[in-house]
Write an enzyme that holds these catalytic residues in place. Structure first.
Site, PDB file in Angstrom:
ATOM      1  N   SER A 151      17.700  -7.515   0.895  1.00  0.00           N
ATOM      2  CA  SER A 151      17.550  -6.152   1.415  1.00  0.00           C
ATOM      3  C   SER A 151      18.855  -5.498   1.857  1.00  0.00           C
ATOM      4  CB  SER A 151      16.532  -6.108   2.552  1.00  0.00           C
ATOM      5  OG  SER A 151      15.998  -4.814   2.590  1.00  0.00           O
ATOM      6  N   ASP A 193      11.601  -4.374   5.780  1.00  0.00           N
ATOM      7  CA  ASP A 193      13.056  -4.516   5.668  1.00  0.00           C
ATOM      8  C   ASP A 193      13.782  -3.727   6.753  1.00  0.00           C
ATOM      9  OD1 ASP A 193      12.024  -5.616   3.432  1.00  0.00           O
ATOM     10  OD2 ASP A 193      13.113  -4.366   2.006  1.00  0.00           O
TER      11      ASP A 193
HETATM   12  P1  ADP Z   1      18.275  -5.465  -2.308  1.00  0.00           P
HETATM   13  O1  ADP Z   1      17.819  -4.510  -1.268  1.00  0.00           O
HETATM   14  O2  ADP Z   1      17.316  -6.588  -2.536  1.00  0.00           O
HETATM   15  O3  ADP Z   1      19.660  -5.975  -2.108  1.00  0.00           O
HETATM   16  P2  ADP Z   1      17.895  -3.174  -3.950  1.00  0.00           P
HETATM   17  O4  ADP Z   1      17.903  -2.961  -5.430  1.00  0.00           O
HETATM   18  O5  ADP Z   1      16.698  -2.766  -3.172  1.00  0.00           O
HETATM   19  O6  ADP Z   1      18.276  -4.686  -3.691  1.00  0.00           O
HETATM   20  O7  ADP Z   1      19.106  -2.367  -3.297  1.00  0.00           O
HETATM   21  C1  ADP Z   1      20.403  -2.488  -3.807  1.00  0.00           C
HETATM   22  C2  ADP Z   1      21.064  -1.109  -3.779  1.00  0.00           C
HETATM   23  O8  ADP Z   1      21.461  -0.799  -2.435  1.00  0.00           O
HETATM   24  C3  ADP Z   1      22.327  -1.075  -4.597  1.00  0.00           C
HETATM   25  O9  ADP Z   1      22.044  -0.722  -5.934  1.00  0.00           O
HETATM   26  C4  ADP Z   1      23.123   0.018  -3.900  1.00  0.00           C
HETATM   27  O10 ADP Z   1      22.705   1.279  -4.365  1.00  0.00           O
HETATM   28  C5  ADP Z   1      22.702  -0.111  -2.454  1.00  0.00           C
HETATM   29  N1  ADP Z   1      23.678  -0.938  -1.694  1.00  0.00           N
HETATM   30  C6  ADP Z   1      23.476  -2.126  -1.117  1.00  0.00           C
HETATM   31  N2  ADP Z   1      24.589  -2.595  -0.493  1.00  0.00           N
HETATM   32  C7  ADP Z   1      25.526  -1.655  -0.697  1.00  0.00           C
HETATM   33  C8  ADP Z   1      26.899  -1.529  -0.323  1.00  0.00           C
HETATM   34  N3  ADP Z   1      27.551  -2.499   0.361  1.00  0.00           N
HETATM   35  N4  ADP Z   1      27.563  -0.413  -0.698  1.00  0.00           N
HETATM   36  C9  ADP Z   1      26.938   0.560  -1.402  1.00  0.00           C
HETATM   37  N5  ADP Z   1      25.666   0.488  -1.793  1.00  0.00           N
HETATM   38  C10 ADP Z   1      24.958  -0.595  -1.454  1.00  0.00           C
HETATM   39 MG    MG Z   2      16.039  -3.310  -1.303  1.00  0.00          MG
END
Ligand code: ADP
Ligand code: MG
Length: 424
Positions: A156, A199
């Site tokens: 998340s 989350d």
């Molecule tokens: P999860 O929440 O399981 O890691 P998701 O697909 O729901 O996977 O969310 C991932 C998305 O969140 C990425 O594609 C990006 O858009 C955003 N994100 C997460 N961490 C970062 C970060 N450090 N910098 C910029 N965007 C981020």
């Molecule tokens: Mg997510």
């Protein structure tokens, strides 16, 4: 006030360094003290027990993990809020005076959030739009964002991103249930992801060393301490959750069909939460397969989370581990959302001395397993699971050794001076 987690300070420090770099690159002053900036940190999360119980208005038992997203904001009175993603090398601006136009014109929002690296803009702009709509004053300025939560691995990172932006950019914004709902709305409405509340709730309201026994109907929770000497490892199967979206939708439709049948037969039931496990035998003739096994899973899983919270409270780590494994097997056999790789991770993990339990976490069809184990058996765990993968010539899975972190917060000057942030 809780002490900030040391790992979160390191991530905050990177965000502040990044902010300084952004200001330097654009020829602006880099002479700021920690008191001049607003720095937030928000953790990721992993769910120890549950599994498709949230949308059935049941219980979940997540912990916040010691991986974070941080947002460092240098406030200014320009009326413009400029965001820089240090990890993705992308940036964009929001004119705070024209948020209404952005909200009312989907084409303008799509234009802002267009491009292949731009998904993150949807989450960030979504939070700002939701804050504005909720009447929370938004601070203008320049913000740098970075994190160390593996992206797209089921820990998340998206909720942590939303929460970090919310806390850094909202005047007077605090860690509340309303904040969790606001960030969830941002993800649902503006990023188009139909996530539940777990989350954001966990990222905002977790406590160090504790799981959250969260009631997804009433949005109330109890913090449950993890027994001393226990550790959590998340193992990424390496399998993308490609099937997950379609199958997730299908499970939700199956549950709706089952509820339709049950309501006709036994009267008003708002959600499967209202069907006690003891009543399952009475309804089994009513439901055709696969609906019956889907319902059996959900009802059993909700009850298991309640039992799990009690076991943790009593320090019964073995019992808790058994409940995790039962949950996994039910997800595999009754809910049919597991795959070979996840089953192999669970079976090889629980063969290790010191592992209490393991299960797939998230929607299934790939992604991660969570393992609950005694501290000090990491190497054995890694070697058993990696060995099982190697024996099938599969690419090695990725291991994340995690501990239960406190919820998100805005770091104050004292937190930062203790960490050396002022000396950057
Ligand atoms: P999860 O929440 O399981 O890691 P998701 O697909 O729901 O996977 O969310 C991932 C998305 O969140 C990425 O594609 C990006 O858009 C955003 N994100 C997460 N961490 C970062 C970060 N450090 N910098 C910029 N965007 C981020
Ligand atoms: Mg997510």
């Amino acid at each position: 006030m809780t002490v900030p987690e040391p790992g979160s300070i390191a991530v905050a420090r990177s965000a502040v360094e990044g902010l300084r770099g952004v200001l330097r690159d654009s020829g602006r002053s880099v002479e700021f003290q920690s008191a001049d900036i607003r720095v937030s940190v928000a953790p990721g999360r992993v769910n120890l027990l549950g599994g498709h119980t949230d949308y059935n208005e049941g219980f979940v038992l997540p912990v916040a993990v010691d991986r974070f997203v941080s947002c460092a904001l240098y406030p200014g009175d320009t009326g413009i809020l400029e965001f820089h993603s240090l990890d993705l090398g992308d940036s964009f601006q929001l004119d705070l005076a024209s948020l209404d136009e952005l909200r009312d014109d989907p084409d303008r929002f799509d234009e802002l959030a267009g491009g292949c690296r731009a998904m993150w803009r949807r989450y960030v702009a979504g939070v700002i739009l939701e804050m504005d709509e909720a009447g929370i004053p938004v601070v203008s300025g320049i913000a740098a964002i970075t994190g160390n939560i593996p992206i797209g691995s089921g820990l998340s990172s998206s909720a942590a991103l939303e929460v970090s932006v919310y806390l850094a950019c909202g005047k007077g914004a605090g860690a509340t249930v309303e904040a969790a709902l606001l960030c969830q709305r941002a993800e649902n409405r503006w990023a188009g992801v139909p996530c539940g509340i777990m989350d954001q709730y966990t990222s905002l309201l977790a406590e160090a060393g504790k799981a959250i026994f969260l009631d997804c109907r009433h949005l109330t929770c109890r913090h449950v301490p993890l027994p001393e000497g226990c550790a959590i490892t998340v193992i990424n199967s390496g399998i993308q959750r490609e099937l997950a979206d379609g199958e997730y939708r299908r499970r939700r439709l199956e549950i709706e069909s089952a509820l339709g049948i049950l309501r006709k037969a036994v009267g008003p039931i708002a959600a499967l939460r209202d069907l006690p496990a003891g009543d399952l035998a009475e309804v089994e003739d009513l439901l055709p397969q696969p609906l019956l096994k889907r319902v059996e899973h959900v009802v059993g899983a909700i009850e298991r989370v309640e039992k799990g919270a009690v076991s943790l409270t009593l320090g019964e780590r073995e019992r808790f581990g058994e409940l995790m494994v039962e949950c996994h097997r039910s997800l595999a056999e009754r809910y049919e959302v597991s795959i070979e790789e996840l089953d192999l991770i669970v079976e090889s993990a629980i063969s290790v001395d010191g592992v209490y339990g393991a299960r797939l976490t998230g929607a299934g069809f790939g992604g991660c397993c969570v393992v609950f184990h005694r501290e000090g058996c990491r190497e054995e765990l890694e070697s058993a699971v990696a060995g099982a993968y190697r024996a099938r010539s599969w690419k090695e899975p990725v291991f994340h050794h995690l501990s239960a972190a406190p919820g998100a917060r805005v770091l104050n000057a004292e937190d930062m001076s203790g960490s050396g942030i002022t000396e950057l």
